[in-house]
Write an enzyme that holds these catalytic residues in place. Structure first.
Site, PDB file in Angstrom:
ATOM      1  N   SER A  31       0.809  -1.230   0.000  1.00 21.39           N
ATOM      2  CA  SER A  31       0.000   0.000   0.000  1.00 21.39           C
ATOM      3  C   SER A  31       0.835   1.271   0.000  1.00 21.39           C
ATOM      4  CB  SER A  31      -0.888   0.055   1.246  1.00 21.39           C
ATOM      5  OG  SER A  31      -1.845  -0.950   1.195  1.00 21.39           O
ATOM      6  N   HIS A  62      -3.071   0.650  -4.768  1.00 23.52           N
ATOM      7  CA  HIS A  62      -2.589  -0.575  -5.421  1.00 23.52           C
ATOM      8  C   HIS A  62      -2.921  -0.523  -6.918  1.00 23.52           C
ATOM      9  CE1 HIS A  62      -1.548  -3.240  -1.966  1.00 23.52           C
ATOM     10  NE2 HIS A  62      -2.285  -2.365  -1.328  1.00 23.52           N
ATOM     11  N   HIS A  84      -5.885  -8.893  -1.825  1.00 23.13           N
ATOM     12  CA  HIS A  84      -6.010  -9.337  -0.433  1.00 23.13           C
ATOM     13  C   HIS A  84      -7.251 -10.203  -0.243  1.00 23.13           C
ATOM     14  CE1 HIS A  84      -4.033  -5.385  -0.595  1.00 23.13           C
ATOM     15  NE2 HIS A  84      -3.323  -5.767   0.452  1.00 23.13           N
ATOM     16  N   TYR A  86      -9.408  -9.790   2.080  1.00 18.08           N
ATOM     17  CA  TYR A  86     -10.567  -8.960   2.452  1.00 18.08           C
ATOM     18  C   TYR A  86     -11.293  -8.378   1.241  1.00 18.08           C
ATOM     19  CZ  TYR A  86      -7.283  -5.015   2.007  1.00 18.08           C
ATOM     20  OH  TYR A  86      -6.364  -4.126   1.543  1.00 18.08           O
ATOM     21  N   GLU A  87     -10.647  -8.403   0.078  1.00 22.66           N
ATOM     22  CA  GLU A  87     -11.342  -7.932  -1.125  1.00 22.66           C
ATOM     23  C   GLU A  87     -12.342  -8.964  -1.636  1.00 22.66           C
ATOM     24  OE1 GLU A  87      -8.526  -5.821  -4.030  1.00 22.66           O
ATOM     25  OE2 GLU A  87      -7.143  -6.696  -2.593  1.00 22.66           O
ATOM     26  N   ALA A 114       2.537  -2.403   4.176  1.00 24.07           N
ATOM     27  CA  ALA A 114       2.262  -1.379   5.178  1.00 24.07           C
ATOM     28  C   ALA A 114       1.789  -2.120   6.420  1.00 24.07           C
ATOM     29  CB  ALA A 114       1.164  -0.452   4.675  1.00 24.07           C
ATOM     30  N   MET A 218      -2.352  -7.056   6.912  1.00 22.43           N
ATOM     31  CA  MET A 218      -3.404  -7.878   6.298  1.00 22.43           C
ATOM     32  C   MET A 218      -2.925  -8.596   5.043  1.00 22.43           C
ATOM     33  SD  MET A 218      -6.390  -5.006   6.581  1.00 22.43           S
ATOM     34  CE  MET A 218      -6.525  -3.958   8.047  1.00 22.43           C
ATOM     35  N   SER A 219      -1.619  -8.790   4.921  1.00 25.20           N
ATOM     36  CA  SER A 219      -1.102  -9.416   3.691  1.00 25.20           C
ATOM     37  C   SER A 219       0.123 -10.261   3.990  1.00 25.20           C
ATOM     38  CB  SER A 219      -0.756  -8.319   2.672  1.00 25.20           C
ATOM     39  OG  SER A 219       0.365  -7.573   3.106  1.00 25.20           O
ATOM     40  N   ASN A 242       1.735   3.395  10.708  1.00 24.40           N
ATOM     41  CA  ASN A 242       0.980   3.966  11.839  1.00 24.40           C
ATOM     42  C   ASN A 242       1.301   3.127  13.065  1.00 24.40           C
ATOM     43  OD1 ASN A 242      -0.815   1.981  10.115  1.00 24.40           O
ATOM     44  ND2 ASN A 242      -1.523   1.799  12.237  1.00 24.40           N
ATOM     45  N   HIS A 254      -7.034   4.444   6.300  1.00 20.25           N
ATOM     46  CA  HIS A 254      -6.303   4.037   5.101  1.00 20.25           C
ATOM     47  C   HIS A 254      -5.544   5.227   4.516  1.00 20.25           C
ATOM     48  CE1 HIS A 254      -5.290   1.476   1.758  1.00 20.25           C
ATOM     49  NE2 HIS A 254      -5.892   2.252   0.887  1.00 20.25           N
TER      50      HIS A 254
HETATM   51  N1  HPA Z   1      -3.355  -2.872  11.152  1.00 21.43           N
HETATM   52  C1  HPA Z   1      -3.504  -3.742  10.128  1.00 21.43           C
HETATM   53  N2  HPA Z   1      -3.028  -3.530   8.922  1.00 21.43           N
HETATM   54  C2  HPA Z   1      -2.372  -2.385   8.708  1.00 21.43           C
HETATM   55  C3  HPA Z   1      -2.183  -1.432   9.711  1.00 21.43           C
HETATM   56  C4  HPA Z   1      -2.690  -1.696  10.999  1.00 21.43           C
HETATM   57  O1  HPA Z   1      -2.561  -0.900  11.948  1.00 21.43           O
HETATM   58  N3  HPA Z   1      -1.476  -0.407   9.153  1.00 21.43           N
HETATM   59  C5  HPA Z   1      -1.260  -0.739   7.856  1.00 21.43           C
HETATM   60  N4  HPA Z   1      -1.794  -1.942   7.578  1.00 21.43           N
END
Ligand code: HPA
Length: 287
Positions: A31, A62, A84, A86-87, A114, A218-219, A242, A254
């Site tokens: 990301s 993406h 992903h 989740y998509e 990310a 998440m990947s 973050n 996001h």
């Molecule tokens: N949690 C899950 N996935 C993420 C995060 C997060 O804080 N930051 C970027 N991808």
């Protein structure tokens, strides 16, 4: 058509499109981390939608294309954007691109992502190498019949395979060297993968920390599993976009993830250029 045949067809399609170039190094850009693709020289760009059976990215940040060419002199295939779970993609779809890269002849991959930072001391924008992972997706892309034809070399394509060094120590050493040459240091951490798409609750983050995770995302984990099944070497690299839920003042978004990615992607691109050259030399030495 079987999954194996679909992968083979996609790889053959790419082989033709890439002409004489046979990348041994693959890079997946997560990301907001797409800039390294712009550094590829003599680039052949192939949108995912043109590749037979290839899944399409639906997430902002993406773009969804393969950029193949030379990075730091090394032949590389860069995936700008991934898909992903989740998509709505199945585990087999999520890992289809990794199967295609392996079939194309890629022998070492850099998986970037990310991630939320769980460990104390992580700063937003920091790059962290994956030393290990924890799979909390609730599934494994290798569930189902074993397809031994996906393996190359001894110990690959096995039903049960070793994951004690999922993330190559040798490649991590090269990454530390490359970072030192660029004038910064890389941490090492443990990445925990959730299915997403919601960010975590603060209680989940406390639980994940107790489990030994220092990063959450998440990947990556499904791709690592498939790459290791095939016999590829894996380097995992997280950008702490973050602080994980409950650790910072702000709510997670996001936009923040993409914004941090944008701030870091040039540094990442320089690192990947150096790293690609070192990795290609190592892969050639092993071949
Ligand atoms: N949690 C899950 N996935 C993420 C995060 C997060 O804080 N930051 C970027 N991808």
């Amino acid at each position: 058509m079987t999954y194996f045949d679909e992968v083979t067809e996609a790889a053959e399609f790419l082989r033709v499109r890439l002409g004489g170039l046979s990348p041994r190094v693959g890079i997946v850009l997560g990301s907001g981390l797409g800039a390294a693709a712009e550094a590829v020289e003599g680039a052949v760009t192939v949108p995912y939608r043109e590749i037979p059976h290839f899944p399409q990215s639906t997430v902002e940040g993406h773009p969804g294309r393969i950029v193949a060419g030379r990075l730091g002199g090394a032949a590389v295939a860069v995936m700008q954007g991934r898909v992903h779970f989740y998509e709505g993609y199945t585990p087999l779809e999520v890992t289809f691109p990794m199967r295609v890269l392996g079939t194309l002849g890629v022998r070492a991959v850099v998986l970037t992502n990310a991630a939320g930072g769980i460990a104390e001391g992580y700063r937003v924008g920091q790059l962290v190498l994956l030393a290990d992972h924890i799979n909390m997706m609730g599934w494994n892309p290798l569930n189902g019949p074993n397809e031994a034809r996906f393996g190359f070399g001894p110990g690959a394509g096995l039903r049960f395979f070793d994951m004690t060094e999922a993330y190559s120590k040798a490649l991590r050493r090269l990454a530390h060297e490359a970072a030192a040459e660029e004038g910064f240091t890389l941490g090492e951490g443990v990445y925990l993968a959730t299915p997403g798409p919601s960010f975590e609750t603060p209680a989940e983050i406390r639980a994940f920390r107790a489990l030994g995770a220092t990063l959450v995302g998440m990947s990556t984990v499904p791709e690592t599993l498939v790459a290791r099944h095939m016999g590829m070497e894996v380097l995992g690299l997280s950008c702490v976009t973050n602080l994980a839920a409950g650790l910072g003042a702000a709510k997670l978004s996001h936009e923040e993830v993409n914004e941090t990615g944008r701030q870091v992607e040039q540094r990442l691109a320089s690192l990947l250029r150096r790293l690609a050259a070192k990795m290609a030399a190592q892969v050639e030495a092993e071949a």
